[in-house]
Design a protein around this motif. Structure first.
Motif, mmCIF file in Angstrom:
data_model
loop_
_atom_site.group_PDB
_atom_site.id
_atom_site.type_symbol
_atom_site.label_atom_id
_atom_site.label_comp_id
_atom_site.label_asym_id
_atom_site.label_seq_id
_atom_site.Cartn_x
_atom_site.Cartn_y
_atom_site.Cartn_z
ATOM 1 N N LEU A 48 0.877 -1.168 0.000
ATOM 2 C CA LEU A 48 0.000 0.000 0.000
ATOM 3 C C LEU A 48 0.914 1.216 0.000
ATOM 4 O O LEU A 48 1.901 1.256 0.724
ATOM 5 N N THR A 49 0.583 2.221 -0.802
ATOM 6 C CA THR A 49 1.406 3.421 -0.817
ATOM 7 C C THR A 49 0.535 4.661 -0.681
ATOM 8 O O THR A 49 -0.595 4.692 -1.158
ATOM 9 N N PHE A 50 1.089 5.666 -0.003
ATOM 10 C CA PHE A 50 0.353 6.895 0.266
ATOM 11 C C PHE A 50 1.144 8.115 -0.200
ATOM 12 O O PHE A 50 1.048 9.176 0.389
ATOM 13 N N PHE A 87 -1.308 -2.953 -4.125
ATOM 14 C CA PHE A 87 -0.760 -4.106 -4.836
ATOM 15 C C PHE A 87 0.228 -3.703 -5.925
ATOM 16 O O PHE A 87 1.179 -2.977 -5.640
ATOM 17 N N GLU A 88 -0.001 -4.161 -7.166
ATOM 18 C CA GLU A 88 0.940 -3.904 -8.257
ATOM 19 C C GLU A 88 1.169 -2.411 -8.479
ATOM 20 O O GLU A 88 2.267 -1.981 -8.808
ATOM 21 N N ASN A 89 0.131 -1.601 -8.287
ATOM 22 C CA ASN A 89 0.244 -0.153 -8.492
ATOM 23 C C ASN A 89 1.149 0.511 -7.457
ATOM 24 O O ASN A 89 1.665 1.597 -7.682
ATOM 25 N N ALA A 90 1.342 -0.117 -6.305
ATOM 26 C CA ALA A 90 2.170 0.456 -5.240
ATOM 27 C C ALA A 90 3.619 -0.026 -5.298
ATOM 28 O O ALA A 90 4.491 0.545 -4.656
ATOM 29 N N ILE A 91 3.902 -1.053 -6.071
ATOM 30 C CA ILE A 91 5.241 -1.647 -6.083
ATOM 31 C C ILE A 91 6.295 -0.671 -6.600
ATOM 32 O O ILE A 91 7.397 -0.599 -6.061
ATOM 33 N N GLU A 92 5.984 0.119 -7.616
ATOM 34 C CA GLU A 92 6.980 1.056 -8.156
ATOM 35 C C GLU A 92 7.387 2.081 -7.106
ATOM 36 O O GLU A 92 8.570 2.413 -6.993
ATOM 37 N N SER A 93 6.447 2.560 -6.321
ATOM 38 C CA SER A 93 6.789 3.490 -5.236
ATOM 39 C C SER A 93 7.699 2.816 -4.218
ATOM 40 O O SER A 93 8.619 3.423 -3.689
ATOM 41 N N PHE A 94 7.449 1.562 -3.953
ATOM 42 C CA PHE A 94 8.291 0.802 -3.019
ATOM 43 C C PHE A 94 9.714 0.686 -3.561
ATOM 44 O O PHE A 94 10.684 0.880 -2.843
ATOM 45 N N ARG A 95 9.839 0.389 -4.840
ATOM 46 C CA ARG A 95 11.165 0.203 -5.446
ATOM 47 C C ARG A 95 11.951 1.503 -5.545
ATOM 48 O O ARG A 95 13.166 1.496 -5.458
ATOM 49 N N THR A 96 11.268 2.617 -5.771
ATOM 50 C CA THR A 96 11.992 3.869 -6.019
ATOM 51 C C THR A 96 12.206 4.712 -4.768
ATOM 52 O O THR A 96 13.314 5.179 -4.536
ATOM 53 N N THR A 97 11.177 4.908 -3.950
ATOM 54 C CA THR A 97 11.346 5.802 -2.798
ATOM 55 C C THR A 97 11.215 5.094 -1.459
ATOM 56 O O THR A 97 11.953 5.391 -0.532
ATOM 57 N N CYS A 98 10.261 4.218 -1.340
ATOM 58 C CA CYS A 98 9.998 3.460 -0.110
ATOM 59 C C CYS A 98 9.780 4.390 1.093
ATOM 60 O O CYS A 98 10.142 4.060 2.206
ATOM 61 N N THR A 99 9.234 5.584 0.861
ATOM 62 C CA THR A 99 9.012 6.517 1.962
ATOM 63 C C THR A 99 7.585 6.497 2.470
ATOM 64 O O THR A 99 7.323 6.958 3.581
#
Length: 135
Positions: free
Chosen positions: A104-106, A114-126
Motif C-alpha cells: 500500500l502506498t500513500f 498491490f501492483e500499483n504500489a510496487i513502483e513506489s516501493f522500489r523507487t522511494t519506499c518513503t
C-alpha cells in the motif's frame, strides 16, 4: 536473468547469455555448477506453495466455511468455499496459487494498492506499507 562470467583478469566477458526463468512461480531454487573444464551449468526450479494441502486443512479447521486470507512473506492468498464441492479453493480473481503482493502506498492523494504500489516501493519506499504481519 543473465548468465555471465569473465576471464582470469576479471574484466573481459567470456560468456554472456540470458536465462529464462520459469513462469508462474513464487520463488526459484537455483543451482549453479562449474566443472573441471570451467563449463558453467545451471538448473532453475520454480517454487510454489502446497495450497491444496492448506485448503484441505482449512476444511477441518474452519467448519463455517467463511473466506480465509492466508499470508506468506509479502503475499496474500484468499480461500473461499467451492459451492459444488463444499471445500476450500483459491480465489481465481486474487491471482489464485500465486497470490497478490501486499503493498500500500500513500505518496499521492489517492492511495495505491498491490501492483500499483510496487513502483513506489522500489523507487522511494518513503510511504509504503509492507510486511505488516510477522510470524
Amino acid at each position: 536473468m543473465i548468465s555471465a562470467y569473465s576471464d582470469d583478469n576479471g574484466f573481459n566477458i567470456v560468456e554472456y547469455s540470458p536465462i529464462e526463468l520459469p513462469k508462474n512461480a513464487l520463488s526459484y531454487e537455483i543451482s549453479l555448477a562449474v566443472d573441471v573444464e570451467n563449463t558453467f551449468t545451471h538448473n532453475i526450479q520454480r517454487v510454489l506453495l502446497d495450497n491444496a494441502r492448506f485448503a484441505k486443512d482449512l476444511d477441518e479447521m474452519v467448519p463455517s466455511k467463511i473466506p480465509v486470507i492466508g499470508f506468506m512473506g509479502e503475499l496474500s492468498f484468499i480461500y473461499i468455499k467451492d459451492d459444488e464441492t463444499n471445500e476450500y479453493k483459491l480465489l481465481e480473481s486474487w491471482n489464485s496459487k500465486l497470490g497478490k503482493e501486499l503493498f500500500l502506498t500513500f505518496d499521492e492523494k489517492k492511495p495505491k494498492f498491490f501492483e500499483n504500489a510496487i513502483e513506489s516501493f522500489r523507487t522511494t519506499c518513503t510511504s509504503v506499507i509492507h510486511i505488516t504481519f510477522k510470524s
